[in-house]
Structure formats: C-alpha cells, structure tokens
Design an enzyme around this catalytic site. Sequence first.
Site, PDB file in Angstrom:
ATOM      1  N   CYS A 171       3.720   2.049   2.326  1.00  0.00           N
ATOM      2  CA  CYS A 171       5.096   1.411   2.113  1.00  0.00           C
ATOM      3  C   CYS A 171       5.608   2.137   1.532  1.00  0.00           C
ATOM      4  O   CYS A 171       6.913   2.025   1.847  1.00  0.00           O
ATOM      5  CB  CYS A 171       4.227   0.026   1.233  1.00  0.00           C
ATOM      6  SG  CYS A 171       3.709  -1.036   2.051  1.00  0.00           S
ATOM      7  N   ASP A 213      13.832  22.290 -32.991  1.00  0.00           N
ATOM      8  CA  ASP A 213      14.410  21.330 -33.319  1.00  0.00           C
ATOM      9  C   ASP A 213      15.885  20.838 -32.645  1.00  0.00           C
ATOM     10  O   ASP A 213      16.125  19.513 -32.555  1.00  0.00           O
ATOM     11  CB  ASP A 213      15.233  21.712 -35.102  1.00  0.00           C
ATOM     12  CG  ASP A 213      16.234  22.740 -34.962  1.00  0.00           C
ATOM     13  OD1 ASP A 213      16.589  22.845 -33.787  1.00  0.00           O
ATOM     14  OD2 ASP A 213      16.329  23.616 -35.518  1.00  0.00           O
ATOM     15  N   ASP A 246       9.831  27.769 -32.777  1.00  0.00           N
ATOM     16  CA  ASP A 246      10.846  28.290 -33.712  1.00  0.00           C
ATOM     17  C   ASP A 246      10.161  27.918 -35.092  1.00  0.00           C
ATOM     18  O   ASP A 246       9.618  27.080 -35.634  1.00  0.00           O
ATOM     19  CB  ASP A 246      12.016  27.110 -33.266  1.00  0.00           C
ATOM     20  CG  ASP A 246      13.574  27.261 -34.973  1.00  0.00           C
ATOM     21  OD1 ASP A 246      14.035  27.914 -35.163  1.00  0.00           O
ATOM     22  OD2 ASP A 246      13.483  25.838 -35.327  1.00  0.00           O
ATOM     23  N   ASP A 269      18.574  25.142 -31.058  1.00  0.00           N
ATOM     24  CA  ASP A 269      17.551  25.750 -30.135  1.00  0.00           C
ATOM     25  C   ASP A 269      18.184  25.416 -28.393  1.00  0.00           C
ATOM     26  O   ASP A 269      17.406  25.896 -27.778  1.00  0.00           O
ATOM     27  CB  ASP A 269      16.368  25.900 -30.110  1.00  0.00           C
ATOM     28  CG  ASP A 269      16.167  26.547 -31.555  1.00  0.00           C
ATOM     29  OD1 ASP A 269      16.681  27.471 -32.282  1.00  0.00           O
ATOM     30  OD2 ASP A 269      15.297  25.824 -32.302  1.00  0.00           O
ATOM     31  N   CYS A 298       0.827  -1.488   0.737  1.00  0.00           N
ATOM     32  CA  CYS A 298       0.296  -0.125  -0.114  1.00  0.00           C
ATOM     33  C   CYS A 298       0.745   0.931   0.408  1.00  0.00           C
ATOM     34  O   CYS A 298       1.513   1.141   0.303  1.00  0.00           O
ATOM     35  CB  CYS A 298      -0.636  -0.102   1.333  1.00  0.00           C
ATOM     36  SG  CYS A 298       0.297   0.679   2.660  1.00  0.00           S
TER      37      CYS A 298
END
Length: 748
Positions: free
Chosen positions: A20, A631, A433, A635, A17
Amino acid sequence: MEKSIKVINLDIQGMTCAGCVSSLEKALSKVDGVHLAEVNFALNRASVRYNPEFANYSQLESAVKAAGFSARLKCENNEFAELYEKSEDEYQKLYGQVKFALGFTVPLVLLAMAPMLGLSLPVIISPETKPLNYGMIQLLLTLPVLWAGRNFYAKGFFLFFNLSPNMDTLIATGTSAAVGFSIWNLSGTSQNIGGLYFETACVIISLILLGKSLEFKSRIRASEAIYSLLKLRPKEAVLVNNGKESSILIDLVESGDILRILPGSTIPVDGVIVKGSSYLDESMLTGEPVAVKKTVGTEVIGGTLNTNGVLDVKVKRVGAETTLSGIIQMVENSQLSKSRVSRMADKVAAVFVPIVLFISLVSGFLWWLSGAEVNEIVSYTIAVMVIACPCALGLATPIAILVGTGIGARNGVLFRSALALESTHDLNTIFIDKTGTLTEGCPKVTKLITNEDFTKEDLLFYASYAEKGSEHPLGKAVVDEAKKYSFNSTEVSGFEAKPGFGVKALVNGYTVIIGNQSFMEAEKILFGNLPEIAKEIPKGSTSVFVGIEGELAGVICLGDQTRLESKQSVFKIREMGIEVVMLTGDQETPAKAVAKKTGITNLHFGISPEEKSKIIKKYQQKGYRVGMVGDGINDAPALAQAEIGISMGTGTDVALKSSDLVLMKNDLRQVVFALLLSRATLKNIQQNLFWAFSYNVISIPIAAGLLVPFGGPALHPMLAAAAMALSSVSVVLNSLRLRKFSFSQVSQ
Ligand code: ADP
Ligand code: MG
C-alpha cells in the site's frame, strides 16, 4: 525550506501491507503541486510536502480516498495520546474478529479432517452417505469467516483492478480461488467429494487476521516510548496569584504565570524557579538517574518530576513551545521519515506482488502442462499467493527505526531523522569540542595578571562589564568573578561578540577588547610586556587577554574541570574503532592538558569556528565519515558540515533544530550510547531484511512445488498461511528486542 512549501502529516487508515505504501505514495505524488510524499506503514502516516498555491488539503484527502484509503489531518501531539488509546481499541476489535473467525474455522477444520482422523460423523452429514450435506455444512461454516475477512476482499480486489495489487490482493485472490473451486466441485458431483478447500481458505483468513492483530499489538508496544513521554504532561497546574492558590487547566497557563509545584508532582511546563529549592528527577528526559538539585534562578523543564521541595516557577514556555513538545515532535518526525534502506525495501515490496501473481500463474500453468490434477494445481497456485506477501519486508525497517528512536528518546538521545539514525552507525571519526563538552564548561577565574597601569580590580571591572552580554562560558566566568566585588554600575555600549575570538564593548567610554591572541592582533592591541605576563600564567589554564584603549591591560586566567566521564567515553569510542579528534579555539597549553587527561592524541587548537568546519571538510574529502560533538551555538558551522552534528546538554530550540542528534545531557557517555544504539538498530534492520527476504525467496519455490519432482515436500496452503503470519511476527519481535537497550549499560 522555501516559503511556498508546506508540509502536512496525515493519518492514514486502511493500509494493510507494505504494498500500500508505494501505491499511496504514487497517488499523492500525482496531485498537482505535491513535491514529495512519504508514507510510513508502521505509523500509518503520510507526510506530504506541497506547494499550497497548487494543492490543498482536500485534494490530498480525495487522492488518498481514490487510492482506496482514508486520511485525516495528523493530530497535534497532545492528541497523540488519544490516538494511542484508540489503537488499543482498534486492537481489541481486531482481536474480536480473530476470535470470531477461529470460532468457525476450528470446527470446520475438524470436520474436513474427520475422515483422515478417523472420526465418525453423524449419518446426516457423513461424507460417505451424504457427501452433498457434508460439503454444504462446510460452506455454511465458511461464510462467517469470509465475512470476518471482508476487508481483504474489498481492498484486495479494488487494488487489483486499480492495477496496484498488494498483499490483500494475494489473500483475496488466493482464498477466492480456494472457495470458488470448492463450490464448483460441490455443485459438479454428488458422488465423489474430493477437492474441497473451504478449510484452507478459512485457515488462511484466520491466521492472517491473527498475525495482523499480533503485529498491531507489537506496534502499539513500539510506540510506548513516545506515549510515555506524553503521559508526563499533567492536565492541571496550581496557579499562584497574589499569594492565593487556584487550580488551572494546563492549556490555559500563560507565559509569565507563577505555578506552585508540590513535592511528588510533575513540572507542567518550562520555567524558572522563583522560590524554593528541590531535587528534580529528570531521568525521563535525560536518562540521568540521579536527581539534580535546582534552586532559585535555575530553569526547570516540563515533564520532569519534583521530588521533595515546594517550588514556585515562573512560566517561560507553554504548549508547542515547550522542550517536551519539541522532543515529541522531533521523535515523531524521525519515526515518520525514511532511511535509505527503507526506501529500498519499499521499492522491492512494490514490484513484489505483481511478480508473485505472475509466478503463481506460471507455476499453475507448468503443473497443468505436466499433467497434474486440478486439485494439485489449485493448491500450488494458492500456496504461492499466500506465502509471498511482502508484509515482513515492508515492516523490517520502519519497525526497527520506531523502536530504536523510541529507546533513544527515553534515554535522552534524540535523532532528527531515520537517516540520522542510520548514518550514525558507520561514523569513523568523532570531533569533539573542548569547552563544555570534554570539560565542565563552567570555567572559574583563577588568576588576574595586570600590567603596571591597572589594578586587578580595574581589570575585572572593565572586563566584566564588557562581557555582560556574552553567552560564552568564559565571559560568564568573568561576570561571575566580578560579583564578588561590588562594583559601581557603569555605562556599556556597542557590545559585539565575535564567536571563536572574543568580545568588544565600550565601557565607561573606554574601548575594551577581550579574547584570544589573534583577536588582539586583529584589533591592533599593543602587546607591550607580554613575555613577562605570559610567564605568570599557570600551566594548563586558559587565558584571555584584555585590551583597553589599544593597550594590553592584562590577562585573565581561567580553569575548567575536565569531566569525570570524558576519559572513559573517549576510550569507549576509540574501542569501537572510531578516531577521536579534539577541536578547540583555546590555546596550545590548556588544549594539550585536557587532551592528556582524556587520552586524546589527535588535536587541533587555536582555531576559529570556520576553521573547525574546514578541518572537518578536509577529513571528509579523505573519505572519513565525521560526527561532530559541540554545544550548538558557536559550533554551528562545524555541526552543519559534519555528517552527523551532535549537540549536547541543551533542550533549546537551536539545538533541536540545527543538529542531527541532540543529547539531552552534557555527558559524553550519551555519544557512546547513541553510537551503540545506532549500530544495534542497523544490525536489527539487517537481520529483519535478511529474515523477510530469505523467507520469501526460499518459500516461493517450495510453495510452487519445485521440490516435488525431486521427491521433496509440497506446501499445503494452510501451512503457507501460518508461515506468512509468522514471518511478520518474527520481524516485529526481533525489533522489540531492541527495547532492552538502556543508557545504564553504557554508563558503568
Ligand atoms: P572552544 O572551541 O574551546 O569552544 P571557542 O571557539 O568558543 O572555544 O573560543 C575560542 C577562544 O576565543 C577562547 O579560548 C577564548 O580565548 C576566545 N573567546 C571567545 N569568546 C570569548 C569571550 N566571550 N570572552 C573571552 N574570550 C573569548
Ligand atoms: Mg565551544
């Protein structure tokens, strides 16, 4: 990342659960040298960052053991499939336990309810005549069910005494109280047979086992997306050696090998086509439904499907280097990482259990003070313990992220982390861009303009040799154009690319400078008769200047098609209330032409990569949350500056490593898809948290009997168990709804 830091992923067994999660994280963090331990409940994984000088794997493993779980080093992703299949087995085992438990619980419930239902029982076990036998047979039916639920007891009490109680603790204490109390009642009297809670304990265990198995099944379904990627990998390939074909195991394929790929089979690894041509179905990686034509010289990606032709492919990348491995790794990591919400939910779940134990004791005490019967008191205390499991709370976030990232991956949208998925939903500005993003990115030379000292051929000759080493689309276009002429080869040296400005090289002994106006100015190129040259540049086309030996030799004009889907995508992004801004290093006229075609009104042109990131920073300082689509190569600074850097169209390593969101296809509609998916996932998480939380908050007072003094209902512990199991299942089912999300919905 510092050199001395290592990250390992562990498969954890025995987590039952959400409680834990924090006890395990605590245990791991306590190990010397561990910087950060993150545990994911939905995946049963732990990711640990540690300093190998102080800690090692076996220390981590024993820390996990000491906390009551078991660990093993996470498998490489080709073993993920095995793991997935093992989960299926584990589910079958769990399901078997459920059937076993129910097999005893159902008759027990019938027996216990017999007097109420008016069933007549054989005299030998009748509650009226032989109450002790009636009780004893119930106890006998109970024992196998307790056996089926033995894990709850082992774990629950272990953690209880470790002072980090979890949901198992609640179940273990709740049902033990029920059974213990019943045995006590049974041994006390032989006359009156009230106060037996055997069936309650059994129903709780059976239902919780059932809930767990359903939840387990759903978790398997949620990891299907990544499993289906793995299944794409074939086990064998056909090797071509000196014209002879032979079959080879995929693990033995090496870079440089030539593989033959028959129609209808899957490309096994990444490579380049050296013979043949065919249509490839890349939908599994990019979400693109239309098959793409590939011929000699084009790259093919492992995992995609060869539909018709026979191909010979020269292997470029194998094993963990392949695009598919990169994708799987990225998806797995993102599913393993934690978002802000899930950190919060874990914290809440961690304090929840002790609080609930406390509330249940307090409510029992108050009922005792008010003079309630022992039976009632026990019933309330048990109901509170059972209903308050924070299981749903712990599952709410990871399960949604698991499904969300999986769906993304299926449609070619890869989120680097859970945080990236979360942060994408509230972006309010997207920078795009121009070249290669809004436009095709395959510009073509449309016109050559020269001054009187140069012929067009000369201009192209020098320019194309200078651009030989360039990765920029403009550079490639120039090189492509030159292929039409058969120029003699010449010597090129000193090649230098200045991202966002241009290139410089020594061609045949002459210094050649190619790029935009500011690059020419920086390189002190004499502009001479520029005004006249400028008049000849076609409107809207991109132009680059060519300077030879300090003088402007001419201008190369290039045209780049605007992508068909750009306008529609820009429209959709704005429709979501997001501002779209175009950024480009290109000049005013071509920039404005593209802006007009795509419906963008806000644009910045003629700017360098550094300026791009400065503009983004300015927006961020004003409080905008910024995504940047680019790209991935030139960039990089802007992508890094933005909250969410989005790189497009490349499954390359750079892109996979440097951005928060990778789009496998050069298609702006994938940005729209990513935004919608992120929003849908976040909404899903909120629904889950709301459900889980309000369920616990509302049901605890009811279970504690708060409504009873006002004539309201009490909650029988059996119903509490049913409600608790249902809450987890409902959270999981809600997240699975995300699976119907697909790229085709956006692409229309
Ligand atoms: P964008 O922002 O549109 O992607 P870049 O930042 O890559 O554009 O480049 C900006 C400008 O720099 C280009 O429009 C071009 O004028 C010039 N440039 C950059 N690299 C080259 C190159 N290899 N050859 C010629 N011009 C270049
Ligand atoms: Mg660019």
